[in-house]
Design an enzyme around this catalytic site. Sequence first.
Site, short mmCIF file in Angstrom:
data_model
loop_
_atom_site.label_atom_id
_atom_site.label_comp_id
_atom_site.label_asym_id
_atom_site.label_seq_id
_atom_site.Cartn_x
_atom_site.Cartn_y
_atom_site.Cartn_z
N ASP A 9 0.80 -1.25 0.00
CA ASP A 9 0.00 0.00 0.00
C ASP A 9 0.83 1.29 0.00
O ASP A 9 0.54 2.22 0.77
CB ASP A 9 -0.97 0.00 1.21
CG ASP A 9 -1.98 -1.15 1.15
OD1 ASP A 9 -1.94 -1.94 0.20
OD2 ASP A 9 -2.79 -1.25 2.09
N LYS A 107 -6.92 -4.95 -3.23
CA LYS A 107 -7.65 -5.56 -2.11
C LYS A 107 -8.58 -4.52 -1.50
O LYS A 107 -8.33 -3.32 -1.59
CB LYS A 107 -6.67 -6.07 -1.05
CG LYS A 107 -5.80 -4.97 -0.46
CD LYS A 107 -4.75 -5.53 0.47
CE LYS A 107 -3.90 -4.42 1.06
NZ LYS A 107 -4.63 -3.44 1.88
N CYS A 152 -1.82 -3.14 7.62
CA CYS A 152 -1.73 -4.01 6.44
C CYS A 152 -0.42 -4.79 6.37
O CYS A 152 -0.42 -5.95 5.94
CB CYS A 152 -1.99 -3.21 5.18
SG CYS A 152 -3.73 -2.69 5.07
C1 VGL Z 1 -4.55 0.32 5.80
C2 VGL Z 1 -6.19 1.07 7.21
C3 VGL Z 1 -7.13 0.97 6.21
C4 VGL Z 1 -3.11 -0.03 5.61
C5 VGL Z 1 -5.48 0.19 4.78
O1 VGL Z 1 -2.65 -0.04 4.46
O2 VGL Z 1 -2.44 -0.30 6.64
N1 VGL Z 1 -4.92 0.75 7.01
N2 VGL Z 1 -6.76 0.53 4.99
#
Ligand code: VGL
Length: 198
Positions: A9, A107, A152
């Site tokens: 991410d 995702k 994540c």
């Molecule tokens: C994430 C919260 C919501 C992350 C993704 O990438 O850690 N955290 N969506």
Amino acid sequence: MPRALIVIDMQNDFCPGGALAVAGGDQIVQPVNALMGEFDAVVLTQDWHPSDHASFADNHPGAAPFRETRMPYGPQVLWPAHCVIGTPGADFHPGLDLGRADLVIRKGFRPQIDSYSAFYENDHETPTGLAGYLRERGLTHLSLVGLAHDFCVAYSAIDAARLGFQATVIESATRAIDLDGSRDRARAEMRAAGVILE
Ligand code: VGL
Ligand code: ZN
């Protein structure tokens, strides 16, 4: 031992100025790029939510962001809207070296269920397909970097270890949200699951 770098991410919304900014998130872009050349494969994950996603506080009238609620599959933190499909916030950080990525795995695109892990939705049952991809390519040793360390990255690393991969988190190439001690909790849970913290 074929090794994959799993980059979690590294998107605009998780970097300073983004909707769910992680402090120092942009500082790890160059370290992540530098690591890519050391691996046999590079996989990027991309948080990818529809605007009516159930993890967004806005979609729960009266709910505040960063508070926990219950979903049919268990507890779930409600987040500010982030990484909405097709928006600039969902794009990768412009400094990330996309040319080295073998696979991008999205995702969190099912409206009713969040997905922290690169391997499973938050019900811990619905697979993303990543395990099959890695196994078919014989990639047994995984190093995880990216954002956020305590959500994540940690969920992905714990699932990786449970699935039988050797999983290492390169902590210098991660940054944490650190919500109510979540960073320390994530470290303890990763260690307990057999994840190597490096
Ligand atoms: C994430 C919260 C919501 C992350 C993704 O990438 O850690 N955290 N969506
Ligand atoms: Zn998300």
